[in-house]
Design an enzyme around this catalytic site. Structure first.
Site, PDB file in Angstrom:
ATOM      1  N   MET A  64       0.853  -1.190   0.000  1.00  0.00           N
ATOM      2  CA  MET A  64       0.000   0.000   0.000  1.00  0.00           C
ATOM      3  C   MET A  64       0.891   1.243   0.000  1.00  0.00           C
ATOM      4  SD  MET A  64      -3.419  -0.964   2.076  1.00  0.00           S
ATOM      5  CE  MET A  64      -2.811  -0.855   3.727  1.00  0.00           C
ATOM      6  N   HIS A  68       9.020   0.944   3.192  1.00  0.00           N
ATOM      7  CA  HIS A  68      10.115   0.974   4.165  1.00  0.00           C
ATOM      8  C   HIS A  68      10.977  -0.265   3.938  1.00  0.00           C
ATOM      9  CE1 HIS A  68       7.785  -2.014   6.342  1.00  0.00           C
ATOM     10  NE2 HIS A  68       6.758  -1.177   6.409  1.00  0.00           N
ATOM     11  N   HIS A  71       9.387  -3.656   3.159  1.00  0.00           N
ATOM     12  CA  HIS A  71       8.965  -3.910   1.778  1.00  0.00           C
ATOM     13  C   HIS A  71      10.184  -4.228   0.899  1.00  0.00           C
ATOM     14  CE1 HIS A  71       5.697  -1.042   3.140  1.00  0.00           C
ATOM     15  NE2 HIS A  71       4.988  -2.064   2.732  1.00  0.00           N
ATOM     16  N   GLN A  95     -10.131  -2.187   2.944  1.00  0.00           N
ATOM     17  CA  GLN A  95      -9.604  -2.926   4.081  1.00  0.00           C
ATOM     18  C   GLN A  95      -9.433  -2.035   5.309  1.00  0.00           C
ATOM     19  OE1 GLN A  95      -5.844  -3.956   1.804  1.00  0.00           O
ATOM     20  NE2 GLN A  95      -5.079  -4.111   3.890  1.00  0.00           N
ATOM     21  N   GLN A 175       5.670 -11.420   7.255  1.00  0.00           N
ATOM     22  CA  GLN A 175       5.082 -12.172   8.367  1.00  0.00           C
ATOM     23  C   GLN A 175       4.293 -11.266   9.319  1.00  0.00           C
ATOM     24  OE1 GLN A 175       5.278 -15.593   9.186  1.00  0.00           O
ATOM     25  NE2 GLN A 175       3.891 -14.904  10.805  1.00  0.00           N
ATOM     26  N   SER A 212       6.924  -0.538  10.142  1.00  0.00           N
ATOM     27  CA  SER A 212       5.557  -0.332   9.656  1.00  0.00           C
ATOM     28  C   SER A 212       5.477   1.049   9.026  1.00  0.00           C
ATOM     29  CB  SER A 212       4.582  -0.394  10.835  1.00  0.00           C
ATOM     30  OG  SER A 212       3.352   0.189  10.467  1.00  0.00           O
ATOM     31  N   SER A 213       4.640   1.148   8.002  1.00  0.00           N
ATOM     32  CA  SER A 213       4.457   2.455   7.358  1.00  0.00           C
ATOM     33  C   SER A 213       3.893   3.456   8.351  1.00  0.00           C
ATOM     34  CB  SER A 213       3.496   2.321   6.188  1.00  0.00           C
ATOM     35  OG  SER A 213       3.959   1.338   5.311  1.00  0.00           O
TER      36      SER A 213
HETATM   37  O1  PAF Z   1      -0.149  -5.770   3.458  1.00  0.00           O
HETATM   38  C1  PAF Z   1      -0.590  -4.801   2.788  1.00  0.00           C
HETATM   39  O2  PAF Z   1       0.043  -3.765   2.643  1.00  0.00           O
HETATM   40  C2  PAF Z   1      -1.987  -4.925   2.170  1.00  0.00           C
HETATM   41  O3  PAF Z   1      -2.859  -5.603   3.000  1.00  0.00           O
HETATM   42  C3  PAF Z   1      -1.973  -5.541   0.768  1.00  0.00           C
HETATM   43  C4  PAF Z   1      -1.473  -6.991   0.788  1.00  0.00           C
HETATM   44  C5  PAF Z   1      -1.095  -4.725  -0.157  1.00  0.00           C
HETATM   45  C6  PAF Z   1      -3.389  -5.568   0.195  1.00  0.00           C
HETATM   46  O4  PAF Z   1      -3.916  -4.290   0.069  1.00  0.00           O
END
Ligand code: PAF
Length: 342
Positions: A64, A68, A71, A95, A175, A212-213
């Protein structure tokens, strides 16, 4: 450097002949580039098709944005195992719950692209861990999803759509979002999707805080107190490792840490403290995520927790209170896997 052509942003770094072919065949530029941004599925599919014909493999890293090190470590892993990497950047509105942080979720497109360009340089250098490089960024607009919400609900739905758009050989998840990894593995199994789900261990700061972002909103005070989530999970893990198997013993060890830290914080002045609420601490089955009363030592379990860091009540002059000046509530999540005992 990047530029926008036909709604597709292209990057003027080293060319890949395949990408150039796909570019001219699709909506993008003839200009050589190391990766391209796709807003729509058909040109992305065209690239995927060409890669398949050339016996290249695609590793997919859905994100999303607000990228960081966590990713980037997924992308590095994908580069070890695939020739081409697709990364999606899409803040999926479906979500986020009604009271969750969709509007304040960090959106950092330019710096995300910069990080990916830099990483691609790194991956292209001799001695890089694998042969793979980032070929495509898929950044769909949310308009389409929003206008047809029935097709677009939650993580499973968005991932199913992203998987259909990219048809990856392997897909990479951290994870840290353990519930998400279980859902995705189950979805891939149930729908017979021909992709391998790779779960990569959580990237952490030196003291253990999971990357985490959302950490950019913490600032020093809340960051230090926020580390409680990791300490509590570690205490629970220690209880398990010392032979405990009951929920009461394992989660009790975590609770005693969160309770102690919270009462210490409450005793401090508003300008010194960072208050939080324990959203949940869970001990669950690794396959179904059903809550466990007793850990089966042959199977192990998943310890997970979420802490809601409240906004700071008072800032001190000169204090680093994070992006949003300490006013943005931050929900921290983390988990540890209890390995089966011999
Ligand atoms: O983990 C995330 O950043 C999100 O849940 C994902 C997998 C990109 C789905 O929007």
């Amino acid at each position: 450097m990047s530029r926008l052509v036909n709604g597709v942003r292209s990057f003027s770094t080293t060319a890949s002949s395949l990408l150039a072919d796909a570019s001219s065949a699709s909506r993008s530029v003839a200009q050589p580039s190391s990766f391209q941004v796709f807003r729509d599925v058909p040109p992305l599919r065209q690239l995927r098709h060409q890669l398949l014909k050339n016996e290249r493999t695609v590793g997919f890293v859905p994100t999303m944005g607000a990228l960081h090190e966590g990713h980037l470590s997924l992308i590095r892993e994908a580069a070890r195992e695939n020739t081409d990497i697709f990364v999606s950047i899409f803040v999926n509105p479906t979500q986020f719950g009604v009271n969750e942080d969709l509007s304040s979720y960090p959106r950092t497109w330019d710096s995300d692209v910069e990080k990916l360009e830099k990483l691609n340089d790194e991956l292209g250098r001799a001695g890089a861990p694998g042969a793979g490089q980032i070929t495509a960024i898929f950044a769909p607009t949310s308009k389409r999803g929003g206008s047809r919400p029935v097709f677009f609900r939650g993580v499973a739905t968005v991932c199913m759509k992203l998987f259909n758009a990219t048809t990856p050989d392997r897909v990479y998840f951290g994870q840290k979002d353990v519930q998400q990894t279980v859902i995705i593995k189950r979805m891939v199994q149930d729908f017979l999707l021909g992709t391998e789900v790779r779960i990569i261990s959580t990237s952490r700061e030196a003291d253990g805080l999971a990357l985490s972002s959302r950490n950019v909103y913490l600032g020093d005070r809340r960051r230090n107190v926020g580390l409680t989530i990791y300490k509590a999970l570690r205490a629970a893990e220690d209880a398990y490792l010392s032979g405990k198997a009951s929920r009461a013993d394992i989660l009790g060890a975590a609770r005693s840490i969160t309770d102690r830290v919270l009462s210490e914080q409450k005793a401090l002045a508003p300008s010194e403290r960072a208050l939080f609420e324990v959203d949940y601490i869970s001990l669950a089955d690794p396959d179904t995520l059903d809550e466990l009363d007793l850990v089966d030592s042959a199977k192990g379990g998943v310890l997970s927790a979420a802490l809601k860091m409240a906004p700071l009540e008072e800032n001190k002059p000169g204090e680093d209170c994070g992006l949003g000046d300490g006013k943005v509530p931050v929900r921290l999540i983390d988990n540890l896997i209890l390995q089966p005992r011999a």
